[in-house]
Design an enzyme around this catalytic site. Structure first.
Site, short mmCIF file in Angstrom:
data_model
loop_
_atom_site.label_atom_id
_atom_site.label_comp_id
_atom_site.label_asym_id
_atom_site.label_seq_id
_atom_site.Cartn_x
_atom_site.Cartn_y
_atom_site.Cartn_z
N GLU A 113 -12.13 -45.54 -52.23
CA GLU A 113 -13.01 -45.97 -51.13
C GLU A 113 -14.05 -46.96 -51.64
OE1 GLU A 113 -13.69 -46.35 -48.28
OE2 GLU A 113 -13.43 -44.64 -46.97
N ASP A 114 -14.58 -47.76 -50.73
CA ASP A 114 -15.69 -48.64 -51.12
C ASP A 114 -17.02 -47.91 -51.03
OD1 ASP A 114 -15.40 -48.54 -48.37
OD2 ASP A 114 -16.06 -50.59 -48.02
N ASP B 286 -20.56 -42.56 -47.13
CA ASP B 286 -21.82 -42.66 -46.39
C ASP B 286 -22.10 -41.28 -45.77
OD1 ASP B 286 -23.87 -43.46 -44.67
OD2 ASP B 286 -22.97 -45.38 -44.23
N PHE C 226 -28.57 -51.78 -46.15
CA PHE C 226 -27.37 -52.42 -45.60
C PHE C 226 -26.73 -53.28 -46.68
CE2 PHE C 226 -25.53 -53.24 -41.31
CZ PHE C 226 -24.34 -53.75 -41.81
N ARG D 265 -17.24 -60.02 -47.06
CA ARG D 265 -16.38 -59.21 -47.95
C ARG D 265 -16.04 -59.96 -49.24
NH1 ARG D 265 -14.38 -54.72 -44.98
NH2 ARG D 265 -13.99 -55.09 -42.78
C1 PRP Z 1 -16.43 -47.66 -44.09
C2 PRP Z 1 -16.02 -47.20 -45.47
C3 PRP Z 1 -15.58 -45.79 -45.25
C4 PRP Z 1 -16.48 -45.33 -44.14
C5 PRP Z 1 -17.60 -44.56 -44.75
O1 PRP Z 1 -15.31 -48.12 -43.42
O2 PRP Z 1 -14.98 -47.97 -45.99
O3 PRP Z 1 -14.24 -45.70 -44.87
O4 PRP Z 1 -16.98 -46.50 -43.48
O5 PRP Z 1 -18.42 -44.04 -43.75
P1 PRP Z 1 -18.67 -42.49 -43.55
O6 PRP Z 1 -18.84 -41.85 -44.89
O7 PRP Z 1 -19.97 -42.48 -42.77
O8 PRP Z 1 -17.54 -41.91 -42.77
P2 PRP Z 1 -15.37 -49.05 -42.13
O9 PRP Z 1 -15.10 -48.20 -40.93
O10 PRP Z 1 -16.63 -49.86 -42.12
O11 PRP Z 1 -14.10 -49.98 -42.31
P3 PRP Z 1 -13.77 -51.16 -43.36
O12 PRP Z 1 -13.52 -50.49 -44.69
O13 PRP Z 1 -12.53 -51.78 -42.81
O14 PRP Z 1 -14.95 -52.11 -43.41
#
Ligand code: PRP
Length: 180
Positions: free
Chosen positions: A100-101, A104, A153, A166
């Site tokens: 994961e990136d 949160d 952010f 990105r």
């Molecule tokens: C982001 C990130 C995780 C998620 C984390 O994805 O990559 O999957 O949000 O949030 P959480 O811990 O509050 O659930 P996003 O929906 O922004 O999609 P992306 O990776 O395509 O930008």
């Protein structure tokens, strides 16, 4: 880069990223001891980290990709995820490492891990490049973590605001005026 005018400050530099990716890869090498692992890139944000990581680990890997979105709208998190793109590999009996990136609230990963456990992997672990502990709503921690960061952010190295930024090679803090 034109988009860099929107960056308030650099939170994690290119060289810090490169150093930490190597360290994480060593931690993983130590943990997996040469066993094969299905590395799952969670689209889209983790793409950049995933591509750096896979070139740094020594154990044999299979690549796979998943795209999910958390349902949890409003004040109550449902704990469900919507699968937009599913795995192509059968993970039954395999070591799975989700990449994961950012972790949160934890809602997405909590629900996804529960869902994937039903497919009977041998083992399932989570690696996140960034971790925002202050935002957590679920009792979940990553097994491998790049950096703990404050609740700001962040963009770049795969992370977006409205699908932009990105491509930046570092993690930056987005100027408030861009999203306020
Ligand atoms: C982001 C990130 C995780 C998620 C984390 O994805 O990559 O999957 O949000 O949030 P959480 O811990 O509050 O659930 P996003 O929906 O922004 O999609 P992306 O990776 O395509 O930008």
């Amino acid at each position: 880069m034109i988009i860099e005018k929107d960056v308030d400050r650099i939170l994690v530099s290119k060289s810090e990223i490169a150093k930490r990716v190597k360290e994480l890869a060593l931690e993983m090498d130590e943990f997996y001891q040469g066993e094969e692992v299905v590395l799952v890139c969670i689209l889209k944000g983790a793409v950049t980290f995933f591509s750096d990581l896979v070139r740094s680990v020594s154990f044999p890997v299979q690549f796979d990709f998943m795209c999910v979105s958390s349902y949890g709208s409003g004040s109550v998190s449902t704990g469900d995820v919507q699968i937009k793109k599913d795995l192509s590999v059968d993970i039954s009996g395999k070591n799975v490492l989700l990449v994961e990136d950012i972790l949160d609230t934890g809602n997405t990963m909590m629900a996804l891990i529960e869902l994937l456990k039903e497919r009977n992997p041998k083992d399932i672990k989570l690696c996140t490049f960034l971790n925002k502990p202050a935002r957590r709503e679920q009792p979940i921690e990553a097994d491998f973590c790049g950096f703990d960061i404050p609740d700001e952010f962040v963009i770049g190295y795969g992370l977006d605001y409205d699908e932009r930024y990105r491509q930046m090679p570092y993690i930056g803090v987005l100027k408030r005026e861009v999203y306020e």
